[in-house]
Motif scaffolding. Structure first.
Motif, PDB file in Angstrom:
ATOM      1  N   ASP A  76      -3.115   5.001  -7.082  1.00 48.77           N
ATOM      2  CA  ASP A  76      -2.849   6.206  -6.309  1.00 48.77           C
ATOM      3  C   ASP A  76      -1.578   6.580  -6.749  1.00 48.77           C
ATOM      4  O   ASP A  76      -1.262   7.819  -6.806  1.00 48.77           O
ATOM      5  N   ASN A 125      -3.895  -3.021  -6.346  1.00 53.84           N
ATOM      6  CA  ASN A 125      -3.928  -2.229  -7.718  1.00 53.84           C
ATOM      7  C   ASN A 125      -4.672  -0.705  -7.464  1.00 53.84           C
ATOM      8  O   ASN A 125      -4.448   0.348  -8.161  1.00 53.84           O
ATOM      9  N   ARG A 126      -5.378  -0.572  -6.397  1.00 56.89           N
ATOM     10  CA  ARG A 126      -5.646   0.696  -6.078  1.00 56.89           C
ATOM     11  C   ARG A 126      -4.759   1.630  -5.551  1.00 56.89           C
ATOM     12  O   ARG A 126      -4.509   2.788  -6.049  1.00 56.89           O
ATOM     13  N   TYR A 127      -3.842   1.098  -4.842  1.00 54.34           N
ATOM     14  CA  TYR A 127      -2.657   1.795  -4.410  1.00 54.34           C
ATOM     15  C   TYR A 127      -1.663   2.147  -5.686  1.00 54.34           C
ATOM     16  O   TYR A 127      -0.939   3.151  -5.528  1.00 54.34           O
ATOM     17  N   HIS A 152      -5.322  -3.167 -17.009  1.00 55.21           N
ATOM     18  CA  HIS A 152      -5.308  -2.112 -15.807  1.00 55.21           C
ATOM     19  C   HIS A 152      -5.987  -0.902 -16.162  1.00 55.21           C
ATOM     20  O   HIS A 152      -5.435   0.076 -16.091  1.00 55.21           O
ATOM     21  N   SER A 163      -1.243  -7.772  -6.003  1.00 57.59           N
ATOM     22  CA  SER A 163      -2.491  -8.116  -5.636  1.00 57.59           C
ATOM     23  C   SER A 163      -2.924  -9.502  -5.318  1.00 57.59           C
ATOM     24  O   SER A 163      -3.836  -9.677  -4.589  1.00 57.59           O
ATOM     25  N   GLN A 216       0.863  -1.237  -0.078  1.00 58.47           N
ATOM     26  CA  GLN A 216       0.095  -0.010  -0.008  1.00 58.47           C
ATOM     27  C   GLN A 216       0.868   1.291  -0.083  1.00 58.47           C
ATOM     28  O   GLN A 216       2.153   1.212   0.440  1.00 58.47           O
ATOM     29  N   GLY A 231      -7.906   0.946 -14.427  1.00 55.59           N
ATOM     30  CA  GLY A 231      -7.773   1.574 -13.403  1.00 55.59           C
ATOM     31  C   GLY A 231      -6.557   2.617 -13.269  1.00 55.59           C
ATOM     32  O   GLY A 231      -6.559   3.804 -12.803  1.00 55.59           O
ATOM     33  N   ALA A 268      -6.248  -5.109  -2.585  1.00 60.73           N
ATOM     34  CA  ALA A 268      -6.331  -3.811  -2.511  1.00 60.73           C
ATOM     35  C   ALA A 268      -5.123  -3.042  -3.410  1.00 60.73           C
ATOM     36  O   ALA A 268      -5.224  -1.862  -3.590  1.00 60.73           O
TER      37      ALA A 268
END
Length: 398
Positions: free
Chosen positions: A343, A338-340, A384, A331, A282, A386, A336
């Motif tokens: 970011d 891939n969210r970071y 990806h 991942s 993260q 995102g 979580a």
């Protein structure tokens, strides 16, 4: 990065820029091409065609040597359709360079490099072409070694190769940017050493002089140079970097403008961005689990690093390019992650824009655990979305 499966390495920074022509709504270009602010704006979001033309086997370059398929026009079209406007093409020459004193590059290989460049250039994209694996001691056939004892031979070879490459692309307009080298250093992750750093400075100067003298549009082309391992601290700090002079550039370039850019790479913090384990997954102020977040390299560090690039180079008229940045897929350890990763990408792009730099995401073609891939290079599917959305959102955020 060097190359191979995940092509990761130091926790350093990259700021990459680029080229000339006349695209989307920026101010009119001068007679010599786009100025520093214009070229950065025009380059938009950048993407690396990693692990392809810099791949090699036993010292022989081969775009499929590291498990990727042959590069196609369809792949480049997909990258453009996703919103990228700049493509960096890492290239290795290695044993495709003949014997001295001419050091002739294999014609078929140079033809293929040109063909892949054309896939992007003919679609109106900005293209960065670098010399990639030739300076890695870990690569069979490498020769651009800054602590080699035979620097006269190294420099003669370097000059001849760039002379041939620049001549091949002399007719290309300012959408093509040439990049002197990639992550050149002595292979030891520590403070720069001498005379190695002085030799890197000499390579940069040879590159600029050689390209400028190669004719055509090379006299006014944007050229990308780098310091020790493209590391921000070792390039902006008092470690020995010297910006090349540009005495042979075209008189069409206005006297007050530059035509050189500075490259840096950004993979900090490395335990998040590149370390192949599930310990740190993260990043950033949104991290939900403090034990999964690095103790350094967060938003404040990123801001300070790119501000130092701005203060040292951009403020003096030299655009900066974060030629590589990104983080590997963890991942499988943290759903979580891939969210970071998104970011992180958004923050790098947004902060770079804030400080006048362009960015080029490192994609090594690998998807799944520890991969950087944003596309499947066989099916051309986006893997990806995102992260791509985050990159484009970072550009739009300031």
């Amino acid at each position: 990065m060097t190359s191979r499966a995940t092509k990761l390495r130091s926790a350093f920074l990259a700021v990459t820029l680029a080229v000339t022509a006349g695209f989307s709504g920026v101010a009119p270009a001068s007679a010599g091409g786009l100025n520093a602010a214009q070229i950065v704006a025009e380059m938009g979001a950048g993407w690396n065609l990693g692990n392809q033309l810099e791949a090699s086997s036993n010292g022989v370059p081969s775009e499929t040597a590291w498990g990727q398929p042959t590069v196609t026009q369809a792949l480049i079209d997909k990258v453009k359709a996703a919103g990228f406007r700049t493509i960096r093409i890492p290239v290795s020459y290695l044993n495709y360079i003949g014997a001295g004193p001419d050091y002739t590059v294999n014609a078929a290989w140079l033809n293929r490099v040109q063909q892949v460049v054309d896939y992007a250039y003919n679609r109106g994209l900005y293209v960065l072409v670098d010399m990639h694996g030739d300076g890695y001691k870990t690569v069979n056939g490498s020769w651009l070694i800054c602590d080699s004892g035979n620097q006269a031979t190294v420099k003669a070879k370097y000059q001849k190769v760039w002379q041939q490459v620049a001549a091949r692309f002399a007719g290309y307009d300012q959408h093509l940017v040439l990049e002197a080298m990639n992550e050149e250093f002595d292979g030891q992750y520590g403070n720069p050493t001498q005379p190695c750093y002085s030799n890197i400075n000499a390579y940069d100067q040879i590159f600029v002089d050689t390209v400028r003298k190669a004719g055509g549009n090379n006299g006014s082309r944007w050229l990308l140079v780098a310091g020790w391992n493209t590391n921000i601290d070792y390039t902006t700090g008092n470690y020995g970097f010297v910006m090349p002079t540009d005495q042979f550039r075209s008189p069409s370039v206005p006297a007050g403008e530059k035509r050189m850019m500075i490259s840096v790479h950004y993979y900090s913090p490395w335990d998040f961005a590149g370390e192949e384990n599930g310990t740190i997954t993260q990043w950033g102020r949104g991290a939900a689990n403090p034990s999964k977040k690095s103790t350094w390299g967060q938003e404040d560090y990123l801001d300070a690093q790119l501000k130092s690039v701005r203060d040292t180079f951009v403020a003096k008229g030299y655009p900066a390019i974060v030629g590589e940045y990104g983080s590997i897929d963890k991942s499988s350890f943290d759903s979580a992650n891939n969210r970071y990763r998104a970011d992180f990408a958004r923050a790098v792009v947004s902060t770079a824009k804030k400080y006048g730099a362009a960015t080029v995401y490192w994609d090594n073609g690998n998807n799944g655990q520890y991969g950087f891939g944003l596309f499947d290079r066989r099916s051309y599917a986006v893997t990806h979305q995102g992260i791509i959305d985050a990159i484009l959102g970072g550009l739009a955020s300031r």
